[in-house]
Design a protein around this motif. Structure first.
Motif, mmCIF file in Angstrom:
data_model
loop_
_atom_site.group_PDB
_atom_site.id
_atom_site.type_symbol
_atom_site.label_atom_id
_atom_site.label_comp_id
_atom_site.label_asym_id
_atom_site.label_seq_id
_atom_site.Cartn_x
_atom_site.Cartn_y
_atom_site.Cartn_z
ATOM 1 N N PHE A 366 59.317 115.187 25.400
ATOM 2 C CA PHE A 366 59.433 116.503 24.783
ATOM 3 C C PHE A 366 58.180 117.325 25.040
ATOM 4 C CE2 PHE A 366 62.726 114.784 21.741
ATOM 5 C CZ PHE A 366 63.729 115.595 22.224
ATOM 6 N N GLN A 367 57.016 116.647 25.068
ATOM 7 C CA GLN A 367 55.782 117.389 25.315
ATOM 8 C C GLN A 367 55.868 118.133 26.642
ATOM 9 O OE1 GLN A 367 55.877 114.179 24.313
ATOM 10 N NE2 GLN A 367 54.086 113.609 23.100
ATOM 11 N N ASN A 368 56.284 117.425 27.672
ATOM 12 C CA ASN A 368 56.316 118.062 28.995
ATOM 13 C C ASN A 368 57.487 119.016 29.149
ATOM 14 O OD1 ASN A 368 53.980 117.274 30.434
ATOM 15 N ND2 ASN A 368 54.779 115.191 30.565
ATOM 16 N N LEU A 647 51.224 110.316 26.612
ATOM 17 C CA LEU A 647 51.377 111.577 27.338
ATOM 18 C C LEU A 647 50.518 111.593 28.600
ATOM 19 C CD1 LEU A 647 52.660 114.364 27.407
ATOM 20 C CD2 LEU A 647 50.727 115.214 26.069
ATOM 21 N N LYS A 648 49.334 110.986 28.533
ATOM 22 C CA LYS A 648 48.479 110.943 29.726
ATOM 23 C C LYS A 648 49.187 110.229 30.866
ATOM 24 C CE LYS A 648 43.983 111.069 27.372
ATOM 25 N NZ LYS A 648 42.809 110.247 26.963
ATOM 26 N N ASP A 650 52.500 109.906 31.100
ATOM 27 C CA ASP A 650 53.668 110.701 31.509
ATOM 28 C C ASP A 650 53.254 111.911 32.326
ATOM 29 O OD1 ASP A 650 56.664 111.020 31.200
ATOM 30 O OD2 ASP A 650 55.977 112.985 30.520
ATOM 31 N N ASP A 651 52.049 112.436 32.076
ATOM 32 C CA ASP A 651 51.576 113.574 32.864
ATOM 33 C C ASP A 651 51.482 113.212 34.351
ATOM 34 O OD1 ASP A 651 51.433 115.353 30.794
ATOM 35 O OD2 ASP A 651 49.300 115.035 30.393
ATOM 36 N N VAL A 652 51.132 111.956 34.620
ATOM 37 C CA VAL A 652 51.065 111.504 36.016
ATOM 38 C C VAL A 652 52.453 111.589 36.637
ATOM 39 C CG1 VAL A 652 50.533 109.561 37.535
ATOM 40 C CG2 VAL A 652 49.126 109.968 35.489
ATOM 41 N N MET A 653 53.448 111.055 35.901
ATOM 42 C CA MET A 653 54.816 111.121 36.406
ATOM 43 C C MET A 653 55.318 112.560 36.429
ATOM 44 S SD MET A 653 58.327 109.490 34.900
ATOM 45 C CE MET A 653 57.778 107.795 34.814
ATOM 46 N N ASN A 654 54.874 113.372 35.471
ATOM 47 C CA ASN A 654 55.357 114.749 35.386
ATOM 48 C C ASN A 654 54.965 115.551 36.620
ATOM 49 O OD1 ASN A 654 56.753 116.733 33.734
ATOM 50 N ND2 ASN A 654 54.781 117.781 33.593
ATOM 51 N N PRO A 799 42.702 101.468 32.962
ATOM 52 C CA PRO A 799 44.129 101.380 33.303
ATOM 53 C C PRO A 799 44.744 102.711 33.716
ATOM 54 C CG PRO A 799 43.670 100.125 31.309
ATOM 55 C CD PRO A 799 42.428 100.895 31.629
ATOM 56 N N LEU A 800 44.323 103.810 33.072
ATOM 57 C CA LEU A 800 44.903 105.117 33.402
ATOM 58 C C LEU A 800 44.547 105.524 34.826
ATOM 59 C CD1 LEU A 800 46.492 107.619 32.547
ATOM 60 C CD2 LEU A 800 44.359 108.573 31.643
#
Length: 920
Positions: A366-368, A647-648, A650-654, A799-800
């Motif tokens: 939802f954030q993205n 979210l960090k 998911d931002d990569v995938m986004n 890891p990120l």
């Protein structure tokens, strides 16, 4: 003695006061226009919309139009709804227009407030989305507030789960579109799985107002929206694994209630390995050998199902199905399912039929999704406690809008008892006292189990009451309508997101609606006169009841324990004291409550013993409240960190998702992809030569045999590559050019054989389908990477950062596979009996779940009827076709899904029969 902060606030005003100052002048300007606007006829008022739109088109800003537009909406609301916006509602509208969050107390009319910025922003002609928490509110608000918009000449649409694509397209084309967060998000994902631009339903993401913004952007944003497709049935494995769980002893596992995790101990690993070995399910020697990854996954989910999830708290079993209970509202989430096999593990635990799992086809958080909007705003009664998260994640500032009338609710200090039994005894006595005085009571509990426990106690004490939880979901409206009646006692699992105010004396609209339905059930259809008489009767009863309830002190909210979030407690409190009514709130706690037990009750128990607290006595002090709020703030902070960390990742995938979705859109808009295909073909040739003939290498180091094999496999070409390599002075560039010339000639011949139009159609179909298939595989790979990347932390690596690096490498690899796969298919394609088929969306289901609460909020009737699946579902590819199908006449077949049986009766799938453009 005042602190420095309090002294500064007294002198200069609070930060919120300073935010509000600039709105007062705009409110005065809007009010000054009211006499002039009141004189306009309905037609003249509607004409203002046309004038406003022209001014906006000519370059005038929406801000300069605000006073005039708001005055126009206020007058339209007076004429259509009989409601006039208060000044504080104008202020709320200004906050929303600026792209901020308006915190407005329950009963302050947030639904009406939204009409102001919605109308103003709709003048730009780009569409405004109003986001609600459920279908009922979307439908209600679209019809209710739609009267204002339509009166002023705007169009209104509403997205409901059972709409088809054409209806959705029309709803999104409207000036104002109402719908739920799930519907908007899933439509975005589905649009990016379509194969033609004209099939897409959404417009640009211009401006959105999110109702109950804290519920949608925080509570529901813990997990992504997911479109999934079916996987093979593995129900037997779930049942087998489940049989082992009762054999585990307490020493075999550790439960962490704070983190909501359960893990096997070393002894537990050995015990389970032995059980699996005896059942012939263990491959190799250890449970954690690579071959046992699937078994470990099933074991972990079975452990969670048995040790973390409680029946009648997290879920109930109804009609042979495991039904999730929403942690925040206490509602049944029918048709919605936990992810990653957890729901199947619960079904095995409860001995009900196990439904198959799905694989992810597309997903977004939802954030993205909401960050796609050019401007975003929201409204709720409880946002200040989460203002840091709103600013950090969404860039949304929170403004507390004053109430129309001064708040008169009295919030009393918490009472803390040593045991739950003592607490419930005190609650029951307080309820009895309030009922004798004619004071309505709303009693908030945290689970079905606890609401029914309290209901049983009240029943034994012969105290009349209503229970509002998932089991009595159907009577929700009627129960809430009566909750403000003098002496009424309503036990609710949670009042968040109910969408209906508790009005002292009762809610006349719901009571009248209930009466009409009762008359219709008896076969009587009341006429307008009878309805008016009944309305007058109900209004008289409500007025009398309201006076009695006010005299008794207004609605009394009793909390039976604290939630992990202060916001949820505030939502419960906020039901009392609406529109200046008196009210009262009081929380009763015990050291056996979850929050107290998990967050250090041992120390507090020792303190209470030292104070000499006797049975039945409670400790009451403002310090206790502060200590509890600090504990809640810590939990909120931890949950925020978890969401922020998720979210960090998911931002990569986004970033990759945006690239893929933009690429798909470009491909769909192009009528001729020949140039794109040619570039891919050239890149594949260059990559092959580079792979087998390394740069600056000697001829004897060349892998000519490997190059020859790859050229045959990918391009279906038999070329004298070995002879070329023997030519004197030949370089890799010359070989590249010869290969490219041969490949281009073959591609040109195929295009000539098929005809240009057919070839263009085939190229688009192959490219889009191959891209989609590889993207889905990439999503699965990234998901697996996420599950193991945390272990890199033990090697002192972030890891990120590791995830970013590896996911980029995987993405580059996917694009390489795309070029090769598309080239291979197009170089092997041959003419089939029929024209190339139209592209079909895959069979897919949509769901939104929460690993902790199972918040799958996209239950659709089609999925429930077919009984599919993990996650909520609707089979979008199940197109209705004519029943008059002639197997010998393809023109009668309609649009046949690629994976369906071919209508000709051959027994083959359509894609392998009449729908083929078969590779050799």
């Amino acid at each position: 003695m005042l602190s420095i902060g309090n002294l500064a606030a007294k002198v200069f005003g609070t930060s919120n006061d300073r935010k509000l100052k600039k709105y007062y002048g705009l409110i005065e300007a809007t009010n000054a226009l009211e006499p002039e606007v009141e004189k306009l006829s309905d037609a003249d008022l509607r004409q203002r919309t046309i004038e406003f739109r022209k001014r906006v088109a000519d370059g005038e800003s929406l801000e300069s139009l605000m006073p005039e537009a708001f005055a126009t909406v206020r007058e339209a609301a007076k004429r259509t709804l009989g409601q006039r916006h208060f000044d504080v509602q104008l202020m709320g509208g200004m906050v929303l227009h600026e792209g901020r969050i308006a915190e407005m107390k329950t009963g302050e009319g947030k639904t009406l407030v939204a009409t102001l910025p919605v109308y103003l922003n709709a003048l730009a002609g780009k569409g405004v989305h109003v986001v609600t928490v459920n279908d009922y509110l979307a439908k209600r608000d679209a019809a209710w507030m739609g009267q204002v918009y339509e009166f002023l000449g705007l169009t209104v649409g509403c997205i409901l789960h059972d709409l088809g694509d054409e209806e959705r397209h029309a709803a999104y084309a409207a000036d104002v579109t109402y719908g739920t967060n799930n519907e908007f998000g899933f439509d975005y994902l589905r649009d990016n799985m379509k194969y033609a631009i004209e099939d897409m339903v959404q417009r640009d993401h211009f401006y959105a107002i999110v109702d109950e913004v804290d519920s949608i952007l925080i509570d529901e944003a813990r997990t992504p929206l997911i479109i999934s497709g079916p996987l093979e049935d593995r129900s037997e494995l779930y049942i087998t694994i489940d049989k082992f769980l009762p054999e585990l002893v307490d020493e075999d596992y550790e439960v962490d209630e704070k983190q909501r995790t359960v893990t096997l101990t070393e002894a537990g690993n050995e015990h389970l390995e032995q059980l699996l070995t005896d059942a012939d399910l263990l491959k190799g020697e250890s449970l954690y050998d690579t071959e046992n990854v699937s078994v470990v996954h099933h074991v972990n989910q079975a452990l969670r199902a048995h040790k973390l999830f409680q029946r009648d708290k997290d879920y109930i079993v109804k009609n042979g199905e495991v039904v999730i209970i929403d942690e925040f509202t206490g509602r049944m989430m029918s048709g919605r399912r936990y992810s990653e096999g957890l729901h199947q593990a619960l079904e095995a635990k409860e001995g009900v039929k196990i439904q198959p799992e799905n694989q992810t086809l597309a997903s977004i958080t939802f954030q993205n999704y909401f960050r796609l909007y050019n401007k975003l705003s929201g409204m709720t009664g409880t946002a200040l406690t989460e203002q840091d998260e709103f600013m950090d994640i969404y860039g949304l500032d929170v403004v507390e809008v004053p109430t129309n009338r001064p708040m008169q609710r009295r919030d009393e200090d918490d009472e803390v008892y040593r045991s739950a039994g003592e607490k419930y005894k005190a609650i029951v006595e307080r309820i009895k006292d309030a009922q004798k005085q004619g004071q309505p009571c709303l009693v908030g509990t945290t689970s079905i189990e606890k609401s029914e426990l309290l209901a049983d106690i009240l029943k034994k004490e012969k105290v009349p009451h209503n229970v509002l939880n998932a089991r009595y979901h159907e009577q929700e409206a009627q129960i809430i309508a009566q909750a403000g009646v003098p002496g009424a006692v309503t036990i609710a699992t949670n009042m968040a997101g109910r969408g209906t105010d508790i009005q002292l004396g009762g809610n006349w609209e719901m009571l009248l609606e209930t009466w009409i339905e009762e008359q219709q059930e008896k076969g009587k259809e009341p006429d307008d006169l009878a309805i008016q008489r009944k309305k007058d009767e109900i209004m008289s009863q409500i007025a009398t009841g309201k006076e009695k309830a006010l005299a008794a002190g207004g609605l009394y909210v009793i909390g039976t324990e604290r939630h992990e979030s202060r916001r949820i407690d505030n939502q419960l409190r906020g039901r009392s004291g609406r529109q200046g009514d008196p009210g009262r709130s009081h929380f009763y706690l015990s050291l056996e409550d979850d929050l107290m037990r998990i967050f250090g009750s041992d120390r507090m128990d020792g303190m209470l013993k030292a104070l000499g607290l006797q049975e039945g006595e409670a400790i009451v002090h403002p310090w206790i409240n502060k200590a509890l709020e600090k504990a809640q703030a810590k939990v909120e902070g931890r949950n925020f960190d978890i969401r922020k960390n998720l979210l960090k990742y998911d931002d990569v995938m986004n970033d990759q998702r945006k690239v893929i979705f933009e690429q798909r859109r470009e491909l769909m808009t192009e009528t001729d992809l020949n140039e794109t295909i040619a570039d891919m073909r050239q890149q594949v040739v260059e990559d092959l030569v580079s792979k087998h003939i390394p740069e600056k290498s000697y001829a004897e180091q060349w892998d000519i045999e490997g190059l020859d094999e790859d050229v045959k496999e990918i391009f279906d070409l038999n070329l004298p590559i070995a002879d070329w390599a023997k030519e004197e002075g030949i370089a890799e560039q010359e070989i590249t050019e010869r290969l490219l010339t041969a490949a281009d000639e073959k591609a040109a011949k195929k295009a000539s054989d098929f005809g240009p139009d057919t070839m263009r159609q085939i190229e688009k179909a192959v490219l889009l389908q191959t891209l989609d298939n590889l993207w889905r595989e990439h999503l699965v790979t990234l998901d697996h990477l996420r599950q193991v990347i945390g272990l890199r932390g033990y090697g002192q690596r972030d890891p990120l950062n590791e995830y970013k690096g590896e996911s980029f490498t995987l993405f580059e690899s996917m694009l390489g596979h795309l070029r090769e796969a598309v080239t291979r298919q197009l170089m092997h394609v041959q003419r089939a009996e029929q024209e190339p088929p139209q592209l079909e969306e895959p069979e897919m289901f949509a769901h939104h779940f929460d690993p902790r609460t199972g918040e799958d909020e996209f239950a659709l009737a089609e999925a429930e009827a077919s009984g599919v699946t993990e996650g909520v579902a609707k089979t979008r590819s199940a197109r209705s076709r004519s029943t008059d199908i002639n197997p010998n006449d393809p023109t009668t077949w309609g649009k046949v899904p690629r994976n369906a049986a071919c209508p000709c009766g051959s027994g083959k799938k359509y894609k392998h029969c009449h729908g083929a453009y078969s590779p050799r």
